[in-house]
Design a protein around this motif. Sequence first.
Motif, PDB file in Angstrom:
ATOM      1  N   VAL A 663       0.840  -1.201   0.000  1.00  0.00           N
ATOM      2  CA  VAL A 663       0.000   0.000   0.000  1.00  0.00           C
ATOM      3  C   VAL A 663       0.873   1.247   0.000  1.00  0.00           C
ATOM      4  O   VAL A 663       0.579   2.238  -0.699  1.00  0.00           O
ATOM      5  N   THR A 664       1.952   1.226   0.756  1.00  0.00           N
ATOM      6  CA  THR A 664       2.868   2.371   0.785  1.00  0.00           C
ATOM      7  C   THR A 664       3.466   2.620  -0.595  1.00  0.00           C
ATOM      8  O   THR A 664       3.564   3.770  -1.058  1.00  0.00           O
ATOM      9  N   TRP A 666       2.136   1.742  -3.480  1.00  0.00           N
ATOM     10  CA  TRP A 666       1.093   2.260  -4.365  1.00  0.00           C
ATOM     11  C   TRP A 666       0.840   3.755  -4.096  1.00  0.00           C
ATOM     12  O   TRP A 666       0.591   4.514  -5.036  1.00  0.00           O
ATOM     13  N   GLN A 667       0.889   4.138  -2.840  1.00  0.00           N
ATOM     14  CA  GLN A 667       0.711   5.566  -2.518  1.00  0.00           C
ATOM     15  C   GLN A 667       1.837   6.396  -3.126  1.00  0.00           C
ATOM     16  O   GLN A 667       1.596   7.479  -3.672  1.00  0.00           O
ATOM     17  N   GLN A 671       1.480   9.313  -6.000  1.00  0.00           N
ATOM     18  CA  GLN A 671       2.043  10.662  -5.876  1.00  0.00           C
ATOM     19  C   GLN A 671       2.890  11.014  -7.094  1.00  0.00           C
ATOM     20  O   GLN A 671       2.821  12.124  -7.618  1.00  0.00           O
TER      21      GLN A 671
END
Length: 810
Positions: A663-664, A666-667, A671
């Motif tokens: 998830v990190t 993908w974030q 960005q």
Amino acid sequence: MMMTPVLPVLALVLSSASILLLRRPATAWGLADVPGGRKQHQGIVPLTGGLGVFIGFLLVQPLQPVPVGELLPLYVGLVLLVACGVIDDARDMRSTVKLGVQLLVAALMVLWGQRVLNHLGTFPGVGEVSLGWLAVPVSIVAVAGLINAINMMDGVDGLAGGSTLAVLGWLAFVASVQSQLSLLAVIVTLAAAVTGFLLFNLRHPWRSKASVFMGDAGSMALGFAIAWFVVELSQSERAVVSPVAYGWLLALPVMDTLSLMVRRIRKGRSPLAADRNHLHHIFLRAGFTPGQTTLILMLCVIGLGGVGVLFSLVGVPDILLLVGLAVVVVAHSLFVRRAWRTSKALRRLHAATLGSRLHQPAVPMVRLRRTDRVGGWRRALALAGLYLMAASLALEIRLTLAGAALAVASGMAAYPAFWRDAVRLPLFWVSLGLSAFIVLRLLAAGGLGAGDANGWVLLTITGLASLPIAWWLAQFRLHWPWLVLTLLVGGGVAFMLHVDWPSLTARAVRDPWVWGAPAQTGFLASVGLMAAFSLLFSGLQRLGTGWRPAYQVTLGLLFAVPGMVILMATGYTTAWLAALAGLATFAVATPLLGRHQGYRLGRTGVGLVVGVLVAGVLSHQLLLREGETLVQLLVQPLQALGLLLNDQPRLAQALHPGMVERVTLWQLALQGWEGQWLLGSGRLVPAEGELVAGYRAYHSLLASVAAGLGLAGLVGFAAAVAIPFHAIVWMAWRHAWHSAWALGLLSCGVAVMVMSLLAMPTRFPGPLAFMVLLTAAAQVAVFQRAAMRQRGKADARIQPEAGALPGNSH
């Protein structure tokens, strides 16, 4: 003891010289083979090849740094068998007398030489299996049987000598690994003497037929020598190769002999009587030349021996080796029992590979071909490259690259024809534009250097590199089932070699890493499972219409069940989701694309598919995991995702660190995409973060493309995928393809796309190579759809012209 190459060279020279010197006296002594009856060679041929081999071999033995007395029973047995064979070649000795001599020589080896077959392997539940008091009689019968097996192989030029040389090569390898250097020296000198014989017996470009035959003198003595070496190596205190492995090494001659003897006994004939029902006769009747038959069977001996020896060396348990050997025996039995059917299949295979069509001149246009577009050496080179790719995909990436290079190079050698086909395809221009965009965008961002592996990976999967491979695949339609089978077998071999078998036998089976890297093994297992299901589906649709569908169902189950177990063993949830997506695609597309050949799988098909799934679930619950259930393994990532959404990253990381990292990543990708959403940032690696320190790529191929190439890159890749997918559906809907091919490619493609969304499969060479090959297989539909449309337009133009011909105007 120091090895010297002088003695093997001397054995080769003496063997060759003896064969030359014995040519003239052979006819006077009656040692010549006259054509007639079952003997269909041309001219009178001397039978002194085997005699020459053992003259060269035995003359060298006193020079060996090995005490003669240590191997004296071997030398005495060889002399007795050579003498018996010479008499039989000259005067046709009765088979019972020959059998008596063989049993006598076997007894000399066992009782005098003390070479006894006692230890048979180690098996679960019983431990080490030994023959005990049965060792002596079983050893005598086994040695006599092997002597007859090698003797019965001597029916085609070079077959007995070439197969023996292959066996001796593996035996020399084992002797060197076990540091039995004295025996190694003896094996190598015998192999050199056999090589001297093959110079006169094996067909090659400089020799159209054999000028000398081995005769019973050579074949029986070679069988005895091999038996001696096998027993000494397998029963040695330094043995590192299981006795079961030698069964693989000797499988082909032994299986052929035993099955033939059984058939003769059933017909009321002597089991030792000569006839023309051997395995090599089936190949000859199918149209293969003697040279091709010898080469194929030699490769079979080399391959089977490699499976036994190498798998045993890496620690594959004896029980698995024995089960695999039993499968080979059953397959051989079915093959020879249905010789009239298998001959027809071999004829088609011969026509498509080694037949006269290979030498036809190139024809000027594309078709869904029964004729070859490009012939000669370019076609043969491309075919070799494709099989090399399929066989080594999961085994050795350097071999895979070599196979791809062969296919691409042969396509470039046929440049005008390939260019005319490729330039008409919108897919070609899409892939070319996408590749150019990737290069320019990454260069502008300072990437695509020698160390930027991610940029080169993206260029590999644009579809441009796979087009030459697809172009060749479009011309090899008859080879598609064999290539899929080669791919599955190669994957199975790779898995067997990569597994940490000692850990498995130590009951560490619940550790996913003993099965190989979970991400790579899981990816290959998921797509392999899709291929196995397509094979299973293809057979189920036509089950009851002949023998071939039953074989397809059997092969499909043979690969599907282990594939499901391996997939569950990896513990790789992403691969499970990819496999479920592929199976869902299979289920949804079957009623649509499979309608014209079978609207539903039927109760048998549904039962088999459900059985495979149940086998996977049960294997996970009973064998592979303790504590955590399958449901927990699937739910925990979702729970961690929920904690992240509730702003509780520490709890989420404690529950499932992998989900937090993804998830990190993908974030971070989001960005990067938001900053330059159209063309991307040109960076394919994430910025450093606390939870993802050290990551060299986003944990998602889709995220990497979005961040680095923006919307333009996403659209380009989507087009490169959508065009082949649409062509696959079109080909299946028009019944130009069997529905199983379309379903297999679609389900594999969906599984790969799910993996690309959730993971970065391209960081491993095996999955990356598979993606290239899968892309090429999908692009075949694009080439063939274009060819069908082109042919349809040509037919439409011809019809009005035909209507205007004189005599048709009224």
